[in-house]
Design a protein around this motif. Structure first.
Motif, PDB file in Angstrom:
ATOM      1  N   MET A   1       0.794  -1.233   0.000  1.00 33.63           N
ATOM      2  CA  MET A   1       0.000   0.000   0.000  1.00 33.63           C
ATOM      3  C   MET A   1       0.830   1.289   0.000  1.00 33.63           C
ATOM      4  O   MET A   1       0.417   2.298  -0.552  1.00 33.63           O
ATOM      5  CB  MET A   1      -0.884  -0.011   1.233  1.00 33.63           C
ATOM      6  CG  MET A   1      -2.295   0.403   0.936  1.00 33.63           C
ATOM      7  SD  MET A   1      -3.175   0.551   2.442  1.00 33.63           S
ATOM      8  CE  MET A   1      -3.065  -1.075   3.048  1.00 33.63           C
TER       9      MET A   1
ATOM     10  N   TRP B   1      -3.538   0.795  -5.781  1.00 32.45           N
ATOM     11  CA  TRP B   1      -3.590   1.314  -4.411  1.00 32.45           C
ATOM     12  C   TRP B   1      -5.042   1.406  -3.911  1.00 32.45           C
ATOM     13  O   TRP B   1      -5.343   0.973  -2.795  1.00 32.45           O
ATOM     14  CB  TRP B   1      -2.927   2.711  -4.336  1.00 32.45           C
ATOM     15  CG  TRP B   1      -3.208   3.342  -3.000  1.00 32.45           C
ATOM     16  CD1 TRP B   1      -2.596   3.035  -1.811  1.00 32.45           C
ATOM     17  CD2 TRP B   1      -4.200   4.323  -2.708  1.00 32.45           C
ATOM     18  NE1 TRP B   1      -3.158   3.780  -0.796  1.00 32.45           N
ATOM     19  CE2 TRP B   1      -4.142   4.574  -1.326  1.00 32.45           C
ATOM     20  CE3 TRP B   1      -5.131   5.019  -3.480  1.00 32.45           C
ATOM     21  CZ2 TRP B   1      -4.979   5.499  -0.685  1.00 32.45           C
ATOM     22  CZ3 TRP B   1      -5.963   5.935  -2.849  1.00 32.45           C
ATOM     23  CH2 TRP B   1      -5.886   6.172  -1.468  1.00 32.45           C
TER      24      TRP B   1
ATOM     25  N   ARG C   1      -6.343  -0.413  -0.619  1.00 31.79           N
ATOM     26  CA  ARG C   1      -6.773   0.398   0.529  1.00 31.79           C
ATOM     27  C   ARG C   1      -8.219   0.046   0.910  1.00 31.79           C
ATOM     28  O   ARG C   1      -8.542  -0.126   2.083  1.00 31.79           O
ATOM     29  CB  ARG C   1      -6.620   1.884   0.180  1.00 31.79           C
ATOM     30  CG  ARG C   1      -7.009   2.856   1.274  1.00 31.79           C
ATOM     31  CD  ARG C   1      -5.819   3.389   2.043  1.00 31.79           C
ATOM     32  NE  ARG C   1      -6.225   4.024   3.283  1.00 31.79           N
ATOM     33  CZ  ARG C   1      -5.433   4.665   4.117  1.00 31.79           C
ATOM     34  NH1 ARG C   1      -4.150   4.774   3.871  1.00 31.79           N
ATOM     35  NH2 ARG C   1      -5.880   5.179   5.227  1.00 31.79           N
TER      36      ARG C   1
ATOM     37  N   ALA D   1      -8.665  -1.673   4.466  1.00 34.48           N
ATOM     38  CA  ALA D   1      -9.111  -0.735   5.515  1.00 34.48           C
ATOM     39  C   ALA D   1      -9.968  -1.409   6.595  1.00 34.48           C
ATOM     40  O   ALA D   1      -9.754  -1.153   7.789  1.00 34.48           O
ATOM     41  CB  ALA D   1      -9.844   0.451   4.891  1.00 34.48           C
TER      42      ALA D   1
ATOM     43  N   ASN E   1       1.875  -6.617   1.067  1.00 28.70           N
ATOM     44  CA  ASN E   1       1.331  -5.781   2.141  1.00 28.70           C
ATOM     45  C   ASN E   1       1.864  -6.167   3.509  1.00 28.70           C
ATOM     46  O   ASN E   1       2.072  -5.304   4.359  1.00 28.70           O
ATOM     47  CB  ASN E   1      -0.204  -5.766   2.099  1.00 28.70           C
ATOM     48  CG  ASN E   1      -0.657  -4.749   1.054  1.00 28.70           C
ATOM     49  OD1 ASN E   1      -0.417  -3.547   1.199  1.00 28.70           O
ATOM     50  ND2 ASN E   1      -1.251  -5.226  -0.031  1.00 28.70           N
TER      51      ASN E   1
ATOM     52  N   ARG F   1      -4.097   9.152   1.950  1.00 28.80           N
ATOM     53  CA  ARG F   1      -3.009   8.213   2.216  1.00 28.80           C
ATOM     54  C   ARG F   1      -2.493   8.333   3.641  1.00 28.80           C
ATOM     55  O   ARG F   1      -1.359   7.948   3.946  1.00 28.80           O
ATOM     56  CB  ARG F   1      -1.897   8.395   1.193  1.00 28.80           C
ATOM     57  CG  ARG F   1      -2.416   8.136  -0.215  1.00 28.80           C
ATOM     58  CD  ARG F   1      -1.346   7.810  -1.201  1.00 28.80           C
ATOM     59  NE  ARG F   1      -0.768   6.504  -1.024  1.00 28.80           N
ATOM     60  CZ  ARG F   1      -0.390   5.709  -2.024  1.00 28.80           C
ATOM     61  NH1 ARG F   1      -0.553   6.077  -3.262  1.00 28.80           N
ATOM     62  NH2 ARG F   1       0.165   4.539  -1.780  1.00 28.80           N
TER      63      ARG F   1
ATOM     64  N   ILE G   1      -2.616   4.040   7.660  1.00 30.88           N
ATOM     65  CA  ILE G   1      -3.736   3.123   7.916  1.00 30.88           C
ATOM     66  C   ILE G   1      -3.571   2.449   9.280  1.00 30.88           C
ATOM     67  O   ILE G   1      -4.542   1.968   9.865  1.00 30.88           O
ATOM     68  CB  ILE G   1      -3.838   2.079   6.767  1.00 30.88           C
ATOM     69  CG1 ILE G   1      -5.229   1.469   6.736  1.00 30.88           C
ATOM     70  CG2 ILE G   1      -2.759   1.018   6.864  1.00 30.88           C
ATOM     71  CD1 ILE G   1      -5.523   0.691   5.464  1.00 30.88           C
TER      72      ILE G   1
END
Ligand code: HEM
Length: 476
Positions: free
Chosen positions: A112, A120, A124, A128, A280, A421, A424
């Protein structure tokens, strides 16, 4: 911004009065813009060795500073309105900066942090939900388990330690417990060595790239650390494939990151491939353990120099009922300790630079910035900016305590970045820091033990140049 509201209590005032100001590079004198060629060249060793020392003094006061470096236009943005405008409202016109991609992408691939565009967006959107409060809270027990085992070891271990690598190890073990539930722990020492080498490799910007030298010139820094990156990927992939098989066989599996990533996505189309999961997980390791460890290292250093603040943090964690309160709830009862951690990230933000390239012209208030400019926010500069903070160089946790926190401007404090961005893992990191601090401060005391003060150096994260030697004693 005010830092001591009328309602401030006596202990807060005492903490503020300590006014410990750790040393830092205050910035070079003289103009920064449009260096002559020779002067720019002379800055290269500084930029590679410690970019914090390449900032100029005036950048701590200026809303925007623009300059050219090897013909590339840069704009450092510290005006909160302009930060909001460019990085939130117009985030769609930002692209990854090529040099950052060149350094990070070979190792992190489509993770990410380095993915762009649709790749992306998909990652995401799919990932998320794994960082939603209910999952982060679900990770608290694993965080407590890993930290308790570590503190047990520390209690009987050496009394004189370099805290920076020790906390990096702890943060890695915590992350590994939440990622794989100990599936690859037998190899943890080997893995840790690979992780350390992998991060060291990521932190090397080749001087040739900085100067925009042609591609055919060999980059020595690219070769170092390749083996570690390869080994790390191999181990992560094996763990992911093994877990995938166990899920397919209907076995009971732990509800950790790995399982959640393998199950993520509402439709078949949204499911992550093993490659995406690998990219990731590698990204979480790169972005998520050294950052937290550095913030904790500086927190212990700052507390060691502010006795009233440390006494208060110790009293707060002593009052927690650890046995009868689930660990995800501890943070709510430790506002002062949390304020110390946040103030530590103000003075020493783990991520010192958030860099992008503008793909369109920006015109906002009196600022006109052309397309092609590398725009960046530096939490290092922003958090010490003279127009945004009173006594910016001083450690004063009361800025983040109780109502005083409301006086901090929304775009004046950005340790986790901003816009689409934004980090996260921010709430994961905050919960982890609270659990680690609760368990560490309750049982141990850390005193700085070197005569020379630590000097902040930027190598991906902001870290002390001396590994932070400290004396550990047991609290009774
Ligand atoms: C104190 C600890 C941490 C700090 C200070 C921090 C800081 C940041 C910052 C400033 C960014 C934005 C970078 C940019 O826009 O260029 C970021 C992004 C990111 N962070 Fe963190 N981080 C921390 C912990 C974590 C943890 C624990 C994880 C995961 C477990 C994590 C995963 C990520 C990821 C995946 C991104 C990329 C997000 C995207 O581009 O969509 N971080 N972090």
């Amino acid at each position: 911004m005010t830092t001591a509201p009328a309602s401030v209590s006596q202990p807060q005032l005492q903490a503020a009065a300590a006014q410990f100001a750790p040393p830092y590079p205050v910035g070079r004198d003289g103009p920064y813009q449009n260096f002559i060629w020779l002067r720019t060249l002379m800055q290269v060793p500084n930029m590679v060795r410690n970019p914090l020392e390449a900032f100029a003094k005036f950048q701590f006061d200026a809303p925007v500073s623009r300059y050219k470096l090897f013909h590339k236009p840069f704009a450092l943005i510290s005006d909160p309105q302009l930060i909001r405008h460019i990085f939130v409202e117009r985030a769609d016109i930002l692209a990854a900066e090529p040099l950052r991609q060149k350094v990070l992408r070979p190792a992190l691939r489509d993770g990410m942090l380095t993915a762009e565009g649709d790749v992306w967006r998909r990652a995401r959107r799919t990932i998320a939900p794994i960082f939603a409060p209910r999952h982060v809270e679900g990770f608290a027990e694993a965080m407590q388990r890993a930290t308790t085992a570590f503190v047990d070891e520390m209690e009987t271990g050496p009394k004189q330690v370099n805290v920076a690598p020790v906390l990096a190890r702890l943060a890695y073990l915590v992350l590994s417990e939440t990622l794989f539930s100990g599936d690859i722990n037998e190899e943890s020492e080997t893995i840790l060595t690979h992780v350390a080498q992998f991060l060291e490799h990521l932190s090397n910007v080749d001087p040739l790239d900085l100067m925009g030298a042609p591609e055919w010139l060999p980059r020595p820094t690219l070769l170092r650390g390749r083996g570690s990156t390869h080994k790390l990927r191999e181990v992560v992939r094996e763990a992911a494939e093994k877990r995938e098989r166990r899920i397919a066989d209907g076995e009971d599996v732990p509800e950790d990151f790995l399982t959640l990533l393998l199950r993520a996505g509402d439709t078949e189309k949204d499911r992550l491939s093993i490659e995406e999961i690998e990219d990731n997980i590698i990204t979480f390791i790169a972005a998520g353990h050294e950052t937290t460890a550095r913030a904790l290292t500086w927190t212990l250093y700052l507390l060691a120099h502010d006795q009233p603040a440390r006494d208060r943090a110790e009293a707060e964690v002593d009052a927690l009922d650890l046995d009868n309160t689930p660990p995800h709830l501890w943070g709510a009862s430790m506002p002062w300790t949390t304020a110390c951690f946040e103030e530590s990230m103000r003075l020493f933000p783990p991520a010192a630079v958030i860099l992008r390239t503008l793909t369109e012209d920006v015109s906002y208030n009196e600022f006109d910035i052309p397309k092609g400019t590398n725009v960046y926010v530096s939490p290092w500069i922003l958090h010490r900016h003279t127009t945004l903070w009173e006594r910016p160089a001083e450690f004063d946790p009361s800025r983040f305590f109780a109502e005083a926190r409301n006086d901090i401007g929304r775009f004046a404090y950005l340790p986790f970045g901003m816009g689409p961005r934004v980090c996260i893992g921010a709430s994961f990191a905050m919960q982890e820091a609270q659990i680690i601090l609760a368990l560490l401060l309750r049982r141990l005391r850390f005193d700085y033990s070197a005569t020379r003060k630590p000097w902040p150096v930027m190598k991906i994260t902001i870290q002390p140049d001396n590994q932070m030697p400290m004396r550990i004693s047991r609290r009774t």
